[in-house]
Design a protein around this motif. Structure first.
Motif, mmCIF file in Angstrom:
data_model
loop_
_atom_site.group_PDB
_atom_site.id
_atom_site.type_symbol
_atom_site.label_atom_id
_atom_site.label_comp_id
_atom_site.label_asym_id
_atom_site.label_seq_id
_atom_site.Cartn_x
_atom_site.Cartn_y
_atom_site.Cartn_z
ATOM 1 N N TYR A 1 1.369 5.142 -0.554
ATOM 2 C CA TYR A 1 0.567 6.365 -0.521
ATOM 3 C C TYR A 1 1.107 7.417 -1.478
ATOM 4 N N ASP B 1 -9.288 3.192 -1.235
ATOM 5 C CA ASP B 1 -10.369 2.405 -1.851
ATOM 6 C C ASP B 1 -9.807 1.237 -2.663
ATOM 7 N N ARG B 2 -8.700 1.493 -3.380
ATOM 8 C CA ARG B 2 -8.116 0.426 -4.209
ATOM 9 C C ARG B 2 -7.653 -0.754 -3.360
ATOM 10 N N HIS B 3 -7.309 -0.492 -2.119
ATOM 11 C CA HIS B 3 -6.817 -1.557 -1.251
ATOM 12 C C HIS B 3 -7.864 -1.975 -0.210
ATOM 13 N N ARG C 1 -11.680 1.004 3.912
ATOM 14 C CA ARG C 1 -12.802 1.929 4.034
ATOM 15 C C ARG C 1 -13.258 2.077 5.484
ATOM 16 N N ILE D 1 0.873 -1.185 0.000
ATOM 17 C CA ILE D 1 0.000 0.000 0.000
ATOM 18 C C ILE D 1 0.910 1.236 0.000
ATOM 19 N N GLY E 1 -8.623 7.564 -2.992
ATOM 20 C CA GLY E 1 -8.558 6.597 -4.077
ATOM 21 C C GLY E 1 -7.581 5.460 -3.764
ATOM 22 N N VAL E 2 -6.431 5.786 -3.145
ATOM 23 C CA VAL E 2 -5.465 4.757 -2.760
ATOM 24 C C VAL E 2 -6.102 3.805 -1.747
#
Length: 607
Positions: free
Chosen positions: A62, A122-124, A127, A60, A119-120
């Protein structure tokens, strides 16, 4: 026709056998994101790029901070400090932004920067506010290693063929020889802040089990001997753990630590440990070591894809001879008919005491000479007279300056000698006490260990820069040795580890236009590799006029410096260095020798 069928059948049998053999280095799906992250670190991100990512989920990422625009504007040490400062600021900013996303009301308007960060997440699948808050406290910075890896791949040509032969002869997976990409980048001069050294990064305690590590030399610095030791070490790891992912991780974490961890969690695999084992020592390095290793294999095996054509160094070619007597190092160098610097490269483990003739090379030591020179070496060795071959080791004394809190028994343990031998060497009767500042002669007689790192207790008003100068190391080195981010925040009473060099063997040189690192090394009688190591120079061709170089172990007398500590006088400092008060006062333009201050930096004139 029958012959063709037999050959075809044999080929199918070999193919089936290879397919049936289990992969010694399996790739659990859970590790693949981490492996990809480390592939990018090794081959994509530049040394001037900083990757801010999640510590627990390395993949992940950033943001990536690029420092390339300021590189030409700053000196190396200034650049290092600037990067640390920006890293701290960016981590704090990112932490605040993550907390803002975690705690902000749903549907709130977001700035472009926060939308990108969302967006980063959400992709991983991040939430849940609780998980985002956890991520805010789990930030880590990783510098790119692309240039370092490319240089490592070029250097690896010197050692890999030998390493592969050793591991193959031991029946070990040959790809284990790519571990130095992770450990040291195939840099034989590599030295970690934890005390690990050499291509295979052996710690002192482990080194004593698998190789020679004493006053004669440190075989961790010998890439060929340490390769044999690493093969034995890894074979022992596998013999206990019976699993290569665990055995590779044990090279970093320790085989007994791995075995205890598995027993504690009733686990069987590395994935079990990563998921369930909790221990202060089981941190980021241990959890990522196997993934780094797999990534290093991928990058090395696909170097053309990642770096384009690379010209690897030629393998070092040599013959080996064993000594049969106690003999001087310079005698062996003369018999080898080799340049001193090259002879030292082929025989890098010998200590300064041996190289300078204070101790002899003992019988049974392997000496490497240029390929094809073994016969002439043996003939010349056989013709040596009694004045060049000795029956016993020389007596040799290491000077030790007594520090606060030290005792004779503690000093004896440090050098692996006896209290009695120290007393006899210094004329101390049983009831004699030692005092702070006293210099003792510590007899080794072939049995003492190299001096341990000094421990410096910071005094009120002392700066990290002053301490670095006092011990003859760079500020950057001192920070790395003690994991100090902000040099201005050292406190009085704090204990620092310092790998000191005696001031009398230290000189400084300011680079003049037209000078090269090789010419400077020849001028001071030191090796090029030592000069690079002591000054943190990876590329000799990048040497700049005006740069100030530290020359450790110089055979040329030169000035050095002393920073005054509490309780010291000019007279005591003069005695310490074998100088006169007048000489020091004159060198520093002191009108009154009695008026010196704590923290004042004195230039020491030539002896």
């Amino acid at each position: 026709m029958l012959r063709k069928l037999v050959i075809a059948g044999f080929g199918l049998l070999l193919s089936w056998s290879a397919a049936a053999l289990p992969d010694p280095f399996p790739r659990p799906p859970e590790l693949e994101p981490a492996v990809q992250f480390w592939r990018d670190v090794f081959a994509k991100y530049s040394e001037h790029e900083l990757v801010l990512h999640d510590r627990a989920n390395t993949h992940i990422v950033y943001r990536v901070i690029d420092f390339s625009d300021v590189v030409p504007l700053l000196e190396p040490e200034e650049l290092w400090l600037h990067k640390r400062k920006v890293e701290g600021e960016q981590k704090e900013l990112l932490r605040e932004q993550l907390l803002q996303l975690a705690d902000g009301p749903p549907g709130a308007a977001l700035s472009p920067e926060l939308r990108a960060l969302r967006g980063v997440l959400d992709r991983h699948g991040l939430r849940d506010p609780a998980r985002i808050r956890e991520a805010a406290d789990n930030l880590r910075g990783q510098r790119g290693l692309r240039e370092k890896t490319e240089a490592a791949l070029m250097r690896s040509g010197r050692y890999l063929p030998y390493m592969e032969r050793v591991f193959e002869e031991k029946g070990l997976p040959v790809l284990l020889t790519r571990l130095p990409l992770v450990e040291s980048s195939f840099n034989n001069a590599a030295y970690s802040k934890s005390g690990a050294a050499g291509v295979w990064q052996f710690m002192p305690g482990t080194a004593r089990v698998y190789m020679s590590y004493d006053e004669i030399g440190d075989e961790r610095r010998d890439p060929w001997r340490s390769t044999e030791a690493a093969a034995a070490h890894l074979a022992d790891d596998y013999a206990l753990l019976q699993d290569w992912p665990l055995a590779v991780t044990a090279y970093n974490f320790g085989r007994n630590g791995i075995a205890r961890a598995l027993a504690e969690i009733d686990g069987k695999s590395l994935i079990d440990m990563i998921r369930r084992y909790e221990h202060p020592r089981w941190g980021f390095a241990g959890k990522n070591f196997y993934a780094e290793f797999l990534a290093a294999i991928d990058v090395e095996q696909n170097a053309l894809k990642y770096f384009g054509p690379i010209r690897r160094d030629a393998e070092d070619q040599f013959d080996e001879i064993r000594t049969e007597h106690f003999v001087r190092y310079d005698t062996l160098q003369r018999l080898a008919q080799e340049h001193p610097e090259r002879f030292a490269e082929l025989n890098p483990s010998f200590s300064t005491a041996v190289q300078q003739g204070h101790l002899y090379v003992p019988p049974g030591k392997r000496i490497r000479v240029p390929r094809g020179h073994a016969s002439s070496f043996r003939k010349a060795y056989a013709s040596l007279g009694s004045g060049e071959l000795f029956a016993s080791q020389r007596d040799y004394f290491i000077p030790h300056r007594v520090r606060s809190g030290e005792t004779l028994s503690g000093i004896a343990r440090q050098y692996r000698t006896s209290i009695r031998s120290i007393r006899e060497a210094n004329g101390l009767r049983d009831k004699h006490f030692i005092r702070i500042g006293q210099t003792l002669k510590v007899p080794t007689n072939g049995g003492a260990s190299p001096a341990a790192p000094a421990v410096h207790v910071v005094r009120a008003g002392e700066t990290l820069g002053a301490i670095a100068e006092q011990y003859g190391v760079s500020l950057q080195t001192l920070q790395r040795q003690n994991d100090i981010d902000e040099p201005d925040l050292v406190r009085a009473g704090e204990k620092l580890k310092v790998r000191a060099r005696p001031a009398a063997s230290l000189a400084w040189h300011t680079v003049q236009p037209g000078e090269t690192l090789s010419s400077i090394a020849r001028r001071y009688g030191v090796s090029l590799s030592a000069l690079q190591r002591d000054n943190g120079i990876s590329r000799p061709e990048a040497l700049r006029a005006g740069a100030r170089l530290k020359i450790a172990g110089s055979r040329r007398a030169g000035p050095s410096f002393h920073v005054i500590r509490s309780g010291q006088t000019l007279e005591s400092i003069a005695r310490q260095y074998g100088l006169s008060v007048q000489a020091i006062a004159s060198a520093n333009s002191l009108a009154d020798a009695n008026r010196v201050q704590i923290g004042q930096r004195l230039r020491l004139p030539d002896s």
